[in-house]
Design an enzyme around this catalytic site. Structure first.
Site, PDB file in Angstrom:
ATOM      1  N   ASP A   1       1.347  -0.468   9.440  1.00  0.00           N
ATOM      2  CA  ASP A   1       1.667   1.180  10.254  1.00  0.00           C
ATOM      3  C   ASP A   1       2.997   0.972  10.105  1.00  0.00           C
ATOM      4  O   ASP A   1       3.196   2.311   9.767  1.00  0.00           O
ATOM      5  CB  ASP A   1       1.294   1.058  11.615  1.00  0.00           C
ATOM      6  CG  ASP A   1       0.955   2.034  12.079  1.00  0.00           C
ATOM      7  OD1 ASP A   1       1.253   3.124  11.636  1.00  0.00           O
ATOM      8  OD2 ASP A   1       0.622   2.207  13.999  1.00  0.00           O
TER       9      ASP A   1
ATOM     10  N   ILE B   1       1.041  -0.648   0.342  1.00  0.00           N
ATOM     11  CA  ILE B   1      -0.434   0.070   0.290  1.00  0.00           C
ATOM     12  C   ILE B   1       0.367   0.938   0.227  1.00  0.00           C
ATOM     13  O   ILE B   1       0.638   2.755  -0.776  1.00  0.00           O
ATOM     14  CB  ILE B   1      -1.021  -0.207   1.279  1.00  0.00           C
ATOM     15  CG1 ILE B   1      -2.204   1.263   0.621  1.00  0.00           C
ATOM     16  CG2 ILE B   1      -0.301   0.179   2.387  1.00  0.00           C
ATOM     17  CD1 ILE B   1      -3.527   0.895   1.760  1.00  0.00           C
TER      18      ILE B   1
ATOM     19  N   GLY C   1       3.940  -3.893  11.502  1.00  0.00           N
ATOM     20  CA  GLY C   1       2.781  -4.331  10.135  1.00  0.00           C
ATOM     21  C   GLY C   1       3.383  -2.804   9.068  1.00  0.00           C
ATOM     22  O   GLY C   1       3.446  -1.897   9.191  1.00  0.00           O
TER      23      GLY C   1
ATOM     24  N   THR D   1      -6.630  -7.421  10.564  1.00  0.00           N
ATOM     25  CA  THR D   1      -6.345  -9.731  10.395  1.00  0.00           C
ATOM     26  C   THR D   1      -5.161  -9.448  10.510  1.00  0.00           C
ATOM     27  O   THR D   1      -4.576 -10.265  10.597  1.00  0.00           O
ATOM     28  CB  THR D   1      -6.983  -9.638   8.775  1.00  0.00           C
ATOM     29  OG1 THR D   1      -5.862  -8.446   7.988  1.00  0.00           O
ATOM     30  CG2 THR D   1      -8.670  -8.898   8.663  1.00  0.00           C
ATOM     31  N   GLY D   2      -3.752  -8.864  10.741  1.00  0.00           N
ATOM     32  CA  GLY D   2      -2.778  -9.195  11.158  1.00  0.00           C
ATOM     33  C   GLY D   2      -2.091  -8.891  12.514  1.00  0.00           C
ATOM     34  O   GLY D   2      -3.055 -10.146  13.177  1.00  0.00           O
ATOM     35  N   ILE D   3      -1.802  -8.351  13.486  1.00  0.00           N
ATOM     36  CA  ILE D   3      -2.182  -8.007  14.117  1.00  0.00           C
ATOM     37  C   ILE D   3      -2.740  -8.781  15.352  1.00  0.00           C
ATOM     38  O   ILE D   3      -3.114  -8.970  16.314  1.00  0.00           O
ATOM     39  CB  ILE D   3      -0.422  -6.885  15.357  1.00  0.00           C
ATOM     40  CG1 ILE D   3       0.598  -6.970  13.830  1.00  0.00           C
ATOM     41  CG2 ILE D   3      -0.265  -6.755  16.787  1.00  0.00           C
ATOM     42  CD1 ILE D   3       1.489  -6.264  14.100  1.00  0.00           C
TER      43      ILE D   3
END
Ligand code: ADP
Length: 169
Positions: free
Chosen positions: A32, A9, A30, A116-118
């Site tokens: 971020d 992204i 992630g 949906t990650g961490i």
């Protein structure tokens, strides 16, 4: 139009990209972390002035070194079994980001797979919520161009399936 793509992204040339942030808005792991690294240190300086953000809400900053003009920061819910309002909060993330995008005149918006990650939100549920919420919003704003940018093939497959299912409804 809603499109599902596989990619990073931070490389997307949209009017706005969305950051799956945490409530401090001071950066994290992630997507971020990737967004802060690519945008450069002035992003953190601007985020420090925002005094955080509640889960499900959204705040906007400039994109600095990113190809995107703006970053819309939204803390997604941490998955805790589904009985703590997680699904409603995730829907709010997508809605509030899209509202903010419209307020700032953004026509093209790219989302990562929020939570949906961490934060461990199940991909089947998260993808259905994301796709349905974006499509509902786009009924009112048909000129918008929204992309879900998935970082791995499994995520990509879930969002593609969710889009197929939603179109068939
Ligand atoms: P959360 O804390 O909301 O779960 P994460 O950043 O851990 O957020 O994960 C959200 C999604 O973003 C995951 O699918 C992860 O693989 C993905 N992701 C990580 N880096 C990028 C990137 N550079 N571009 C797009 N998606 C990314």
């Amino acid at each position: 139009m809603l499109g599902i793509t596989l990619g990073d992204i931070t490389k997307i040339e949209a009017d706005a990209i969305v950051n799956a942030a945490n409530t401090s808005l001071l950066g994290g792991g992630g997507v971020d972390g990737a967004i802060h690294r690519a945008a450069g240190p002035k992003l953190l300086t601007e985020c420090r002035m925002l005094n955080g953000c509640k889960t499900g809400q959204a705040k906007i900053t400039k994109g600095y070194w990113l190809p995107a003009q703006y970053v819309i920061h939204t803390p997604g819910p941490v998955w805790n079994g589904g009985k703590k309002g997680e699904e409603h909060l995730l829907k709010s993330c997508y809605e509030n980001c899209l509202k903010l995008a419209v307020d700032y005149g953004c026509r093209t918006v790219a989302f990562p797979s929020i939570s949906t990650g961490i934060y461990r939100f199940p991909l089947d549920k998260a993808s259905a919520i994301a796709v349905e919420t974006i499509l509902e919003f786009m009924e009112l704003h048909p000129d918008m161009d929204v992309q879900m940018v998935c970082f791995d093939r499994e995520t990509f497959q879930y969002y593609q399936n969710a889009l197929e299912t939603a179109k068939g409804k």
